[in-house]
Motif scaffolding. Sequence first.
Motif, mmCIF file in Angstrom:
data_model
loop_
_atom_site.group_PDB
_atom_site.id
_atom_site.type_symbol
_atom_site.label_atom_id
_atom_site.label_comp_id
_atom_site.label_asym_id
_atom_site.label_seq_id
_atom_site.Cartn_x
_atom_site.Cartn_y
_atom_site.Cartn_z
ATOM 1 N N PHE A 52 0.772 -1.597 0.143
ATOM 2 C CA PHE A 52 0.290 0.007 0.081
ATOM 3 C C PHE A 52 0.955 1.366 -0.164
ATOM 4 O O PHE A 52 0.652 1.975 -0.141
ATOM 5 C CB PHE A 52 -0.750 -0.240 1.229
ATOM 6 N N ASP A 53 2.227 1.172 0.703
ATOM 7 C CA ASP A 53 2.949 2.485 0.945
ATOM 8 C C ASP A 53 3.605 2.569 -0.381
ATOM 9 O O ASP A 53 4.804 3.362 -0.643
ATOM 10 C CB ASP A 53 3.547 2.866 1.689
ATOM 11 N N GLY A 54 3.798 1.297 -1.088
ATOM 12 C CA GLY A 54 4.257 1.787 -1.809
ATOM 13 C C GLY A 54 6.318 0.720 -2.709
ATOM 14 O O GLY A 54 6.900 1.315 -3.049
ATOM 15 N N SER A 55 6.408 0.860 -1.865
ATOM 16 C CA SER A 55 7.970 -0.118 -0.894
ATOM 17 C C SER A 55 8.160 -1.316 -1.841
ATOM 18 O O SER A 55 9.080 -1.709 -1.944
ATOM 19 C CB SER A 55 8.128 0.258 0.835
ATOM 20 N N GLU A 56 7.222 -2.144 -1.777
ATOM 21 C CA GLU A 56 6.970 -3.162 -2.820
ATOM 22 C C GLU A 56 6.041 -3.652 -3.629
ATOM 23 O O GLU A 56 4.248 -2.489 -3.159
ATOM 24 C CB GLU A 56 7.067 -4.388 -1.956
ATOM 25 N N LYS A 57 5.575 -3.890 -4.739
ATOM 26 C CA LYS A 57 4.990 -4.808 -5.914
ATOM 27 C C LYS A 57 4.459 -5.612 -5.074
ATOM 28 O O LYS A 57 5.534 -6.050 -5.870
ATOM 29 C CB LYS A 57 5.903 -3.647 -6.877
ATOM 30 N N PRO A 58 3.248 -5.702 -5.464
ATOM 31 C CA PRO A 58 3.035 -7.237 -5.711
ATOM 32 C C PRO A 58 2.791 -7.580 -7.023
ATOM 33 O O PRO A 58 2.691 -7.731 -8.085
ATOM 34 C CB PRO A 58 1.208 -7.065 -5.209
ATOM 35 N N THR A 59 3.157 -9.110 -7.007
ATOM 36 C CA THR A 59 3.143 -10.297 -8.030
ATOM 37 C C THR A 59 1.501 -9.533 -8.995
ATOM 38 O O THR A 59 1.393 -10.342 -10.038
ATOM 39 C CB THR A 59 3.403 -11.412 -8.114
ATOM 40 N N ASN A 60 0.307 -10.136 -7.935
ATOM 41 C CA ASN A 60 -0.943 -9.157 -8.448
ATOM 42 C C ASN A 60 -1.719 -8.161 -7.588
ATOM 43 O O ASN A 60 -1.727 -8.443 -6.471
ATOM 44 C CB ASN A 60 -1.665 -10.871 -7.782
ATOM 45 N N PRO A 61 -2.027 -7.436 -7.981
ATOM 46 C CA PRO A 61 -3.046 -6.292 -7.131
ATOM 47 C C PRO A 61 -3.678 -6.901 -6.294
ATOM 48 O O PRO A 61 -4.612 -5.788 -5.646
ATOM 49 C CB PRO A 61 -3.014 -5.524 -8.169
ATOM 50 N N ARG A 62 -4.657 -7.597 -7.087
ATOM 51 C CA ARG A 62 -5.726 -8.559 -5.680
ATOM 52 C C ARG A 62 -5.374 -8.992 -4.834
ATOM 53 O O ARG A 62 -4.344 -10.055 -5.924
ATOM 54 C CB ARG A 62 -6.661 -9.559 -6.611
ATOM 55 N N LEU A 63 -5.604 -9.254 -3.792
ATOM 56 C CA LEU A 63 -5.198 -9.988 -2.704
ATOM 57 C C LEU A 63 -5.838 -9.976 -2.050
ATOM 58 O O LEU A 63 -6.739 -9.906 -1.825
ATOM 59 C CB LEU A 63 -4.412 -9.526 -2.284
ATOM 60 N N THR A 64 -5.968 -11.520 -0.838
ATOM 61 C CA THR A 64 -7.466 -11.922 -0.011
ATOM 62 C C THR A 64 -5.956 -12.740 1.120
ATOM 63 O O THR A 64 -5.571 -14.115 0.792
ATOM 64 C CB THR A 64 -7.832 -13.080 -0.458
ATOM 65 N N ASN A 65 -6.842 -12.495 1.912
ATOM 66 C CA ASN A 65 -6.068 -13.515 3.215
ATOM 67 C C ASN A 65 -6.956 -14.032 4.839
ATOM 68 O O ASN A 65 -8.101 -13.162 4.759
ATOM 69 C CB ASN A 65 -4.554 -12.753 3.656
ATOM 70 N N VAL A 66 -6.165 -14.652 4.938
ATOM 71 C CA VAL A 66 -7.001 -14.625 6.749
ATOM 72 C C VAL A 66 -5.603 -14.660 7.385
ATOM 73 O O VAL A 66 -4.847 -15.372 7.704
ATOM 74 C CB VAL A 66 -7.754 -16.420 6.823
#
Length: 859
Positions: A52-66
Amino acid sequence: MKYMTAKEIRETWLNFFESKGHKVEQSASLVPQNDPTLLWINAGVAPLKKYFDGSEKPTNPRLTNVQKCIRTNDIDNVGKTARHHTFFEMLGNFSIGDYFKEDAIKWGFELLTDPKWFGFDQDKLYITYYPEDEDAKNIWLSLGVDPTHLIPRADNFWEIGSGPCGPDTEIYFDRGISYDQRGVELIEEDIENERYIEIWNIVFSQFNAKEGIERQDYKELPSKNIDTGAGLERFACVIQQTETNFETDLFYPVIKHIEVLSNVKYEGQMAFKVIADHIKALVFAISDGAMLSNEGRGYVLRRLLRRAVKYGRKLGLTKPFLHELVDDVVSMMGVFYEGLYETQDIVKKLILKEEEKFLETISDGEKHLMDAIEKEGKEISGETAFKLYDTYGFPIELTLEYAEEHGVVIDIEGFKKALMLQKERSRKARGKSGSMKAQEEAYLKFTEKSKFIGYDYLQSESKVIKVFDDGIVLDQTPFYATSGGQVNDEGTINGYQVIDVMKLPHGQFLHKVEGEFEEGDEVLAIVDAKKRLKTIRNHSAAHLFHQAIKEIFGKHANQQGSQVSPKSWRFDFNHFETESDDKIIEIENLVRHYIIEKPLDVIIREMPIDEARKIGAMALFGEKYGDIVRVVDMDWSKELCGGTHVSNTKEIIDFAICSYESIGSGIYRMEGVTGVDLKSQVKSFMENLFNEIHLIEEKIHKLDEKVHLPNRPEILGSYQDIINYRGYIEELKLFAKNLEKELQLKKQQDVLSNLDAFIKDPNDKRPVIVTHDVDAKVLKQLTDALFDKIKAEVLLMINITPEKATFICKSDLDNANVIIKEATRLTNGSGGGRGQMAQGGTQELDQVDEMIKKVKEML
């Protein structure tokens, strides 16, 4: 709405969002990684902040978790209410600059109401929204939500200081009038109630808050995000139709076991709820590597355990019992968190050990409290109550109970003040949030590709593709950047020394170099091959060491931190007790076995993370991995790792452990060396031992310059050297002690064998005898010997040293105390004793001669 177990609720959530193109993120460790601002992971979004702060870029911009979470800001409310917990699970879905409000709401509605998923009755759902967020309201209406079920609330705006913020929408489930006769005014006025249960909050992060600017003037973010959170325990309560969260399958098995242990029936008592909640927090936190201690997160765990023990006493549980509930937690939660089975035994041991210690503490605390009551009377100060709580671990609740029993009042306001000061100190210790360089705007905007070729090459002809104030980026580089515990490579770029290499947000390596460069420059990058070789030896050895401690100490021994450099390897791990020297040697020998006697090929390959887990590759605790991972496979040891390594363990040459210490409650550190000339390398870690030896030898030579010292042990290049030299220090100390005794005895014999030298007039039966620098231990014996030889009536001995004069008087006239009193009065000294024997002394040496004259006259 169909009945679901907690396991089914989790799976339904993840499966739904996976069907919408989300990547399922594994639950992060409760212990935050690289985030000093957090004591615990306390929300589903917390481990995703870097995206969210841009320090890393996710491989997929859609994420889900428990995500497992711990919150401890209101521990005292746990058990009092239906839904307060320290440990809880947060269901979440997130969009990093991808889908936004419309999809978030539509998918939320589908997940909740579609019979294929949760199948909630739409009429049971009530939704709040920010009054100015007409978009959210209209989307809900377009889905067929009854307008009377949409409630505007001014507090539906998520904002914490400056930065991303936005409106949110909250979803409530109506459990019916049996829980409260009142209606939607309970939601409208935010009144605490048991009828309408908030189950989900969806935050639309679309504005940028700035201090001094009104909310209506906030600018929109160029990249909008979605951040949602739903409490699993609340979902379970609603779906399983229980009165509170504690009757769901997330707590009830523990409560049933508490009934058996206590022989008390559960009827909603607070004690059952406190214990069931706290044991879950303890099991998960300890499994994630947190340890009980007197500070930081360890202090929180200790407080939870002691609070649970205290409530156990209310149920008649006066012996250790919490450890017996660990199996229930693991059985109940292990269906989703399989790692709990691996740590089950060690968690039980640690909790039992802490329980036993606390029961002793309670016993000690009772004694200290009784002492305080005796000393302070009818009112115990807040400082005393806090000392009992903080130093002796005695809960304030117990202090209040005992005080009431003894008719004593506690200054509770004074206690709260002391506690508040302690919390403030703890809060400051956590550190303050600050912007990291990796988050600087220039770094975040730089997306040009750069390739790391250092696995295969140690030098390259490269081109400067970016110049920052702090360094340069090359199109390809052989330099390894500091990460995963391995320090950066050293070397040169165009002959200029490379000072540091760090990773940028998008994976490029920033080289801090002494020289100046321009974009487009062609450069020659050369890694220091000798230092790289030393580093890879230490890194591969650290992998072998990790496997060795798991075999010898137990599978629970997980890495808690590491550093590998050209100088050494260092490894932090969790364990429940300090191990013997024999065990350390056993570990050292086991690692050496796989280096010297049975060397192993090191195979490095990339593969899907699920495949890596199937072959038993060890993932480092708390680390996040992508879909494709790099596996360092030594057959005996398999780990996910991005570092550089040898191709066969025989290249490590040799291995030694050089130090072993506790660095915190339940956290230990070992450090050591590899390669050639281990003897000199191990010696470099023994400086403190050599310094101690030097001080003892100096002391011995002051006693006797010519004495022959015991021989120092031969250096072997092993942890055995540390053991041998510790033993040698003890041998030297004993040698010095015996030599001192021997010389003392000789002095004593010399003095006592020449009594005539002290007697000026054998006929004087009341002499004053002055000696110089006679040892204090000998002086008393000399006094007795002279008294008997002279057959004196009274003898005053005065021994003078450069610092002081010592007086001893022996008398058959029963006046020794009178003479010493007069001698010390005349010299501004002090002393005392009985009529037959007394002694004293003074530091005012210039008064002694005059005192002798007057005492002689007195005698």
